[in-house]
Design a protein around this motif. Sequence first.
Motif, mmCIF file in Angstrom:
data_model
loop_
_atom_site.group_PDB
_atom_site.id
_atom_site.type_symbol
_atom_site.label_atom_id
_atom_site.label_comp_id
_atom_site.label_asym_id
_atom_site.label_seq_id
_atom_site.Cartn_x
_atom_site.Cartn_y
_atom_site.Cartn_z
ATOM 1 N N GLY A 12 42.610 43.054 33.158
ATOM 2 C CA GLY A 12 41.962 42.713 34.428
ATOM 3 C C GLY A 12 42.940 42.751 35.593
ATOM 4 N N THR A 13 42.402 42.657 36.789
ATOM 5 C CA THR A 13 43.243 42.653 37.988
ATOM 6 C C THR A 13 43.147 41.304 38.714
ATOM 7 O OG1 THR A 13 41.427 43.666 39.193
ATOM 8 C CG2 THR A 13 43.134 45.143 38.360
ATOM 9 N N MET A 14 42.724 40.269 37.999
ATOM 10 C CA MET A 14 42.612 38.911 38.543
ATOM 11 C C MET A 14 41.650 38.862 39.734
ATOM 12 S SD MET A 14 46.328 37.149 37.963
ATOM 13 C CE MET A 14 47.153 37.827 39.395
ATOM 14 N N HIS A 15 40.608 39.679 39.680
ATOM 15 C CA HIS A 15 39.628 39.687 40.773
ATOM 16 C C HIS A 15 38.435 38.822 40.370
ATOM 17 C CE1 HIS A 15 36.929 41.107 43.854
ATOM 18 N NE2 HIS A 15 37.886 41.855 44.399
ATOM 19 N N SER A 16 37.425 39.409 39.701
ATOM 20 C CA SER A 16 36.207 38.674 39.359
ATOM 21 C C SER A 16 35.813 39.000 37.919
ATOM 22 C CB SER A 16 35.061 39.078 40.296
ATOM 23 O OG SER A 16 35.444 38.823 41.630
ATOM 24 N N VAL A 42 53.626 40.307 51.580
ATOM 25 C CA VAL A 42 52.363 41.045 51.608
ATOM 26 C C VAL A 42 51.244 40.173 51.032
ATOM 27 C CG1 VAL A 42 51.139 43.003 50.544
ATOM 28 C CG2 VAL A 42 53.487 43.296 51.383
ATOM 29 N N ILE A 43 50.062 40.254 51.605
ATOM 30 C CA ILE A 43 48.898 39.731 50.890
ATOM 31 C C ILE A 43 48.221 40.930 50.245
ATOM 32 C CG2 ILE A 43 46.729 38.460 51.002
ATOM 33 C CD1 ILE A 43 47.789 36.877 53.318
ATOM 34 N N GLU A 44 48.288 40.942 48.909
ATOM 35 C CA GLU A 44 47.763 42.069 48.132
ATOM 36 C C GLU A 44 46.252 41.922 48.004
ATOM 37 O OE1 GLU A 44 49.549 42.262 44.254
ATOM 38 O OE2 GLU A 44 48.464 44.077 43.699
ATOM 39 N N THR A 45 45.557 42.988 48.285
ATOM 40 C CA THR A 45 44.094 42.913 48.241
ATOM 41 C C THR A 45 43.525 44.040 47.410
ATOM 42 O OG1 THR A 45 43.876 44.367 50.150
ATOM 43 C CG2 THR A 45 43.935 42.003 50.596
ATOM 44 N N GLY A 46 42.331 43.862 47.023
ATOM 45 C CA GLY A 46 41.517 45.014 46.749
ATOM 46 C C GLY A 46 41.162 45.431 45.357
ATOM 47 N N THR A 47 42.132 45.717 44.501
ATOM 48 C CA THR A 47 41.749 46.341 43.247
ATOM 49 C C THR A 47 40.950 45.368 42.383
ATOM 50 O OG1 THR A 47 43.888 47.400 43.389
ATOM 51 C CG2 THR A 47 42.630 47.747 41.367
ATOM 52 N N GLY A 48 39.822 45.830 41.900
ATOM 53 C CA GLY A 48 39.001 44.987 41.037
ATOM 54 C C GLY A 48 38.557 45.731 39.790
ATOM 55 N N ASN A 49 39.252 45.476 38.664
ATOM 56 C CA ASN A 49 38.749 45.959 37.381
ATOM 57 C C ASN A 49 38.018 44.773 36.770
ATOM 58 O OD1 ASN A 49 38.247 47.212 34.947
ATOM 59 N ND2 ASN A 49 40.291 46.795 34.125
ATOM 60 N N CYS A 50 36.760 44.587 37.208
ATOM 61 C CA CYS A 50 36.006 43.388 36.849
ATOM 62 C C CYS A 50 35.236 43.601 35.544
ATOM 63 C CB CYS A 50 35.029 43.027 37.974
ATOM 64 S SG CYS A 50 35.824 42.862 39.589
ATOM 65 N N HIS A 51 35.243 42.576 34.686
ATOM 66 C CA HIS A 51 34.601 42.636 33.370
ATOM 67 C C HIS A 51 33.359 41.750 33.322
ATOM 68 C CE1 HIS A 51 38.777 43.751 32.656
ATOM 69 N NE2 HIS A 51 38.409 44.337 31.527
ATOM 70 N N ILE A 52 32.428 42.174 32.473
ATOM 71 C CA ILE A 52 31.349 41.273 32.075
ATOM 72 C C ILE A 52 31.387 41.162 30.559
ATOM 73 C CG2 ILE A 52 28.845 40.968 31.958
ATOM 74 C CD1 ILE A 52 28.702 42.323 34.690
ATOM 75 N N TRP A 62 40.450 51.115 29.707
ATOM 76 C CA TRP A 62 40.326 49.645 29.798
ATOM 77 C C TRP A 62 40.937 49.119 31.086
ATOM 78 C CZ3 TRP A 62 36.761 49.947 26.700
ATOM 79 C CH2 TRP A 62 36.851 50.502 25.428
ATOM 80 N N GLY A 63 41.844 49.872 31.678
ATOM 81 C CA GLY A 63 42.465 49.415 32.921
ATOM 82 C C GLY A 63 41.895 50.065 34.173
ATOM 83 N N ARG A 64 40.848 50.874 34.022
ATOM 84 C CA ARG A 64 40.407 51.658 35.190
ATOM 85 C C ARG A 64 39.398 50.965 36.091
ATOM 86 N NH1 ARG A 64 38.838 57.744 34.052
ATOM 87 N NH2 ARG A 64 38.414 57.615 36.301
ATOM 88 N N GLU A 65 39.608 51.160 37.388
ATOM 89 C CA GLU A 65 38.611 50.758 38.382
ATOM 90 C C GLU A 65 37.915 52.051 38.807
ATOM 91 O OE1 GLU A 65 40.066 49.620 42.263
ATOM 92 O OE2 GLU A 65 38.407 48.237 42.589
ATOM 93 N N TYR A 66 36.711 52.298 38.268
ATOM 94 C CA TYR A 66 36.075 53.601 38.511
ATOM 95 C C TYR A 66 35.602 53.754 39.958
ATOM 96 C CZ TYR A 66 35.946 53.807 33.396
ATOM 97 O OH TYR A 66 36.289 53.804 32.074
ATOM 98 N N LEU A 67 35.070 52.676 40.527
ATOM 99 C CA LEU A 67 34.436 52.752 41.849
ATOM 100 C C LEU A 67 33.401 53.882 41.867
ATOM 101 C CD1 LEU A 67 37.592 52.259 44.125
ATOM 102 C CD2 LEU A 67 35.867 50.540 43.557
ATOM 103 N N ALA A 68 32.680 53.997 40.767
ATOM 104 C CA ALA A 68 31.720 55.089 40.584
ATOM 105 C C ALA A 68 30.727 54.653 39.509
ATOM 106 C CB ALA A 68 32.469 56.348 40.133
#
Lengths: 428, 428
Positions: free
Chosen positions: A348-352, A224-234, A320-326
């Motif tokens: 993090g989810t290794m996104h950005s 599988v190529i896993e995509t998508g989840t982004g719990n991105c931090h600043i 701390w682990g949530r991707e709100y998308l909101a």
Amino acid sequence: MSVDIATYVHDLAVAAKAASASLATASDEQRQEAVRAMAAALRNGVDSIVAANELDMSAARDAGTSAGLLDRLLLTPERVEGMAAGLEKLAELPDPVGRVLDHRILASGVDLTRVSVPLGLVAIVYEARPNVTADAAGICIRTGNACILRGGSLAYHSCAMIAELLADALEAKGFPREAVSMIESTDREATGELMKLRGIVDVLIPRGGAGLIQRCVRESLVPVIETGTGNCHIYVHESADFDKALNIIVNAKTQRVGVCNAAESLLVDRAVADAFLPAVVAVLHDHGVLIHGDEATCAACADAGFVEGDDYVAATEEDWGREYLALEMSVKVVANEDEAIAHINRYGTMHSEAIISEDVDACERFLDAVDASAVYANASTRFTDGGEFGLGAEIGISTQKLHARGPFAAEALTTYKYKLRGTGQVRP
Amino acid sequence: MSVDIATYVHDLAVAAKAASASLATASDEQRQEAVRAMAAALRNGVDSIVAANELDMSAARDAGTSAGLLDRLLLTPERVEGMAAGLEKLAELPDPVGRVLDHRILASGVDLTRVSVPLGLVAIVYEARPNVTADAAGICIRTGNACILRGGSLAYHSCAMIAELLADALEAKGFPREAVSMIESTDREATGELMKLRGIVDVLIPRGGAGLIQRCVRESLVPVIETGTGNCHIYVHESADFDKALNIIVNAKTQRVGVCNAAESLLVDRAVADAFLPAVVAVLHDHGVLIHGDEATCAACADAGFVEGDDYVAATEEDWGREYLALEMSVKVVANEDEAIAHINRYGTMHSEAIISEDVDACERFLDAVDASAVYANASTRFTDGGEFGLGAEIGISTQKLHARGPFAAEALTTYKYKLRGTGQVRP
């Protein structure tokens, strides 16, 4: 029924895999022409597509589907034209197949080349966005792969009609129509059967929500190529320029909230927390963001006169682990950069992931130590995108490390083979 | 007990992953020095290693272990020196980390580089070859990865002692000793627990027999690099030079029978079957090869006066898929090149496949259409090897298509990240 669906999916995949051979040996031009013919077929078939879509829309309305989902499902003549134009753009992509990646003469005199080749049979599983059908089939054919597609059951009639038109176009260009194969069943087990076909299906790419992706990651025997989840931090470093920081935070959090490269969590260095927290909670509040704060952040919110429960809430460990998308963001004070890095690598989810800092050493430390596909110093996480990165038509953003990481495009649908040409050599 | 082993493996992996951070940010020189120190530690610890190995050997003898397995298990001072020398060679490998794979300035002015970075935590599961411990740990540390190792239970004491010495050496060089972590348990469930640790373990590489590899492929949630099985074919085209063909067949089948790049199946074009079969069965017979033949091949064997059952047997459907790893070969007449290609794509394991032909077009068609990691025209399949291909220290030969295909070396233990350096840019 369970045996039937297993046989159906298996046989469909075997036929699609057999069809992949003629794509793999086709020339760049032949594949371009096929994709252009697919675009033309959509234009010519616009009435049938819209009619099929009306069946889906009407069933979806009857089922009380939300307005957002209905909008994604809807196909108008304009949207069909958009799909056709997208295919024509794919035809123009540089060919990722046949690149010579390495060439050497072995000690024995055997001539070795390493050449990029199509993967073979690509499975794409998606939800109720019928336009993905054309998009996914187009990128597969352009790259010399056959595809087996599985659309969301809400979009059943639309997807089937689009796939049929595309297969007709392929056939007219001399390719086997099975090179674009649609699983025409709404049985949920079909996806499960597809995931068992290791050795027939070469890669499975889920395009959809976290539930679909996690199911594929857990169940699939096909890679599988896993995509998508982004719990991105600043992370706002003690040396941050506050104006830049506020500007980037607002952009990353609020410009588009439903996307995977949007920021979900803010870390503030303790050294500047007293000075920065009041400013940032005010700006987030102005943009309608619900703050999930640690103690210091909640205190700053209270000081600003915000209403607990409406404007801000105390963050829980889960936040701390949530991707709100909101329009929600978790906010936490950290002791220093090391704690920020450790927190990001843990949650993090290794996104950005981004640092805001005027200290070059701190920036470089962050870029080195944070384990993510895209790491930023002083820029918005929203840039993580195939188009922005100059990769061409993005298929998705990979959050895994093998094969493709970060935004990935046509090249990820290729592998390579070693071709060795000898004159009778044997190994000494 | 099952809970205990799960907790033990989990905690060990978490500690190893934490240790990976210091490897990932270490310089090329620091990693080279660490690997050299590991070599020295083996030399200094030779007596302890040999003593630990005697425990394993004695237990293995008591258990009635075969002579072949005992030989693989045995460590002598000379073999320990070989392990140390192997580590010193790894230290000299060019650094695969930190390569700039791409660099561009985005439209917004953000500076993007794509840089190779270590994978993080690599799990290697192997059988009763204690030397793999040093080899696997060395390649991981050289490439900036931490590793978690799981050796065969027969080699328990040897592997544990080697790992301890290596960890001591790492610690003396300022790295956390957990960067080389050995699962010190003979519980079979330990491997199962390791395979669940997606998100902690970045890749799992099984090194061993088909049973181990298939278990990993089927059960692992951690991405696996599949290695090893080679049902390699040689197809003799109608235009083949018979002398070349016989020479290559003998080399590929008999030079080393227990290796994955040895040939297991011979396909003979019908056009030359009458002329070629008598010659090839005679040569195979001379080399002690048991022939699993189709009807025509068995007839040729009978004509040559071979004894059915001793010298040849009728091939069954199962034979076409078998990797004998022994002096046995399946032999089949095919109608033409298309049938040969279809047969190989159906029964092959995507390892190494060869055509023998003086017709350049036939060769190129075969090289294009056969779906395998290494495809040969007029050379022995035995060349498929990291050293022969000029890749340096081979980790294994991948029979999958994603991430690494064919012989793979240090580079396969890296991924990449995008580093983006801005001055406050936000996405428009």
